[in-house]
Design an enzyme around this catalytic site. Structure first.
Site, mmCIF file in Angstrom:
data_model
loop_
_atom_site.group_PDB
_atom_site.id
_atom_site.type_symbol
_atom_site.label_atom_id
_atom_site.label_comp_id
_atom_site.label_asym_id
_atom_site.label_seq_id
_atom_site.Cartn_x
_atom_site.Cartn_y
_atom_site.Cartn_z
ATOM 1 N N TRP A 82 3.540 0.967 -4.964
ATOM 2 C CA TRP A 82 4.260 0.901 -3.715
ATOM 3 C C TRP A 82 5.200 -0.552 -3.896
ATOM 4 C CZ3 TRP A 82 3.719 3.478 1.521
ATOM 5 C CH2 TRP A 82 3.476 4.827 1.422
ATOM 6 N N ASP A 108 -3.707 -6.715 0.864
ATOM 7 C CA ASP A 108 -4.897 -5.971 0.559
ATOM 8 C C ASP A 108 -6.093 -6.599 0.626
ATOM 9 O OD1 ASP A 108 -4.676 -2.745 -0.820
ATOM 10 O OD2 ASP A 108 -6.503 -3.765 -0.708
ATOM 11 N N ASP A 125 -7.808 -9.158 4.975
ATOM 12 C CA ASP A 125 -7.864 -7.906 5.957
ATOM 13 C C ASP A 125 -6.548 -8.272 6.794
ATOM 14 O OD1 ASP A 125 -8.188 -6.260 8.124
ATOM 15 O OD2 ASP A 125 -10.245 -6.830 8.459
ATOM 16 N N LYS A 190 0.906 5.859 6.519
ATOM 17 C CA LYS A 190 -0.183 7.120 6.389
ATOM 18 C C LYS A 190 -0.949 7.291 7.387
ATOM 19 C CE LYS A 190 -3.063 6.785 2.992
ATOM 20 N NZ LYS A 190 -3.547 6.597 1.552
HETATM 21 C C1 SAM Z 1 -4.362 4.204 -1.278
HETATM 22 S S1 SAM Z 1 -4.515 2.526 -1.604
HETATM 23 C C2 SAM Z 1 -2.924 1.983 -1.656
HETATM 24 C C3 SAM Z 1 -2.193 2.311 -2.956
HETATM 25 C C4 SAM Z 1 -0.805 1.522 -2.760
HETATM 26 N N1 SAM Z 1 0.005 1.982 -1.982
HETATM 27 C C5 SAM Z 1 -0.359 1.573 -4.215
HETATM 28 O O1 SAM Z 1 0.766 2.380 -4.380
HETATM 29 O O2 SAM Z 1 -0.747 0.762 -5.208
HETATM 30 C C6 SAM Z 1 -5.141 1.872 -0.070
HETATM 31 C C7 SAM Z 1 -5.251 0.335 0.077
HETATM 32 O O3 SAM Z 1 -5.569 0.066 1.656
HETATM 33 C C8 SAM Z 1 -6.419 -0.920 1.613
HETATM 34 N N2 SAM Z 1 -6.614 -1.407 2.699
HETATM 35 C C9 SAM Z 1 -7.717 -0.446 3.544
HETATM 36 N N3 SAM Z 1 -7.937 -1.290 4.699
HETATM 37 C C10 SAM Z 1 -7.346 -2.739 4.595
HETATM 38 C C11 SAM Z 1 -7.139 -3.717 5.542
HETATM 39 N N4 SAM Z 1 -7.840 -3.725 6.769
HETATM 40 N N5 SAM Z 1 -6.342 -4.599 5.286
HETATM 41 C C12 SAM Z 1 -5.774 -4.805 4.010
HETATM 42 N N6 SAM Z 1 -5.937 -3.699 3.359
HETATM 43 C C13 SAM Z 1 -6.579 -2.408 3.384
HETATM 44 C C14 SAM Z 1 -7.527 -0.679 0.650
HETATM 45 O O4 SAM Z 1 -8.075 -2.087 -0.206
HETATM 46 C C15 SAM Z 1 -6.781 -0.013 -0.519
HETATM 47 O O5 SAM Z 1 -6.460 -0.804 -1.674
#
Ligand code: SAM
Length: 240
Positions: A82, A108, A125, A190
């Site tokens: 993205w 991330d 986070d 999402k």
């Molecule tokens: C489906 S992946 C995202 C894919 C991304 N949109 C791409 O196109 O490459 C979801 C991501 O959300 C991250 N995530 C989950 N909780 C999070 C948080 N509290 N802070 C930052 N990132 C988080 C996960 O580590 C994971 O890498």
């Protein structure tokens, strides 16, 4: 400091009770599906870091949310497809000198390898104060035009529990947007269909003039994921 009713409402959503239900997927099935998936093949051929790129490309082709010159915050950005799309469409590398140069800040929990044009806050986070302060610092006084959240919590296998966690993460995105997003700005988040979605939609409708439910073709039919496209942020009404 005066807090708005809207901020309090979004905050309350972060403290809801959670329920449980079992779910299971075999890794062999997953590998087979990846192997056959047309978007996985296209992502490799077109140099996107993962198939998710096509979800944002499709949404942006239809709704034109990304424009050259914008400041975009991409939350839950790893591995970075993205961010690649956002950098390209906002001209964050400055490759097109006839158009304004945008900026993308990507966050991330996981490491993200360098993406040309993006400022990366990895191993952070988003929900932490430290991370949110760093985003504001990196924004250099400009309010973001677009906030993207493709965040997903690590699946525990308990569908309802995971859904609630995601609602809580998205609530934090909305909370941040209440104070930080530019007026008329856009939030794309999402969610997984299920409990908590409806309440969150009510909050989105209070904050934005337009809220649309979007399921791009690249989102698998058997996935519960849906995207909420919130456009035209109304801005913060402060209370004394
Ligand atoms: C489906 S992946 C995202 C894919 C991304 N949109 C791409 O196109 O490459 C979801 C991501 O959300 C991250 N995530 C989950 N909780 C999070 C948080 N509290 N802070 C930052 N990132 C988080 C996960 O580590 C994971 O890498």
């Amino acid at each position: 400091m005066a807090l708005t009713k809207k901020v309090c409402r979004v905050w309350r959503l972060c403290t809801q009770d959670m329920g449980y239900r079992m779910k299971g997927t075999s890794s062999r099935q997953w590998i087979q599906r990846q192997h056959n998936d047309i978007y996985v093949k296209r992502a490799r051929a077109e140099n996107w870091r993962c198939r998710s790129a096509f979800k944002l490309l499709e949404i942006d082709d239809k709704y034109k949310i990304l424009q050259p010159g914008q400041l975009v915050i991409d939350i839950g950005a790893a591995p970075g497809s993205w961010t690649q799309v956002a950098c390209q469409r906002t001209n964050a590398t400055g490759i097109d000198s006839s158009r304004p140069r945008g900026r993308v800040i990507s966050i991330d929990l996981l490491p993200i390898s360098k993406i040309p044009g993006a400022d990366v806050l990895d191993c952070m986070d988003f929900t932490s104060q430290d991370c949110q302060e760093k985003i504001i610092l990196l924004s250099e006084g400009k309010k973001p035009d677009v906030m993207l959240s493709d965040m997903a919590p690590n699946a525990s296998g308990f569908k309802e529990f995971d859904g609630r966690l995601l609602v809580s993460l998205v609530s934090k995105v909305l909370q941040f947007s209440v104070t930080q997003l530019a007026v008329n700005g856009t939030v794309l988040v999402k969610l997984w269909q299920g409990s908590g979605c409806r309440e969150l939609t009510t909050v989105m409708e209070e904050l934005f003039t337009s809220v649309k439910l979007v399921k791009p073709k690249a989102s698998r039919d058997d996935s519960r994921e849906i995207y909420f496209l919130c456009q035209k942020f109304k801005g913060l009404e402060t209370t004394e």
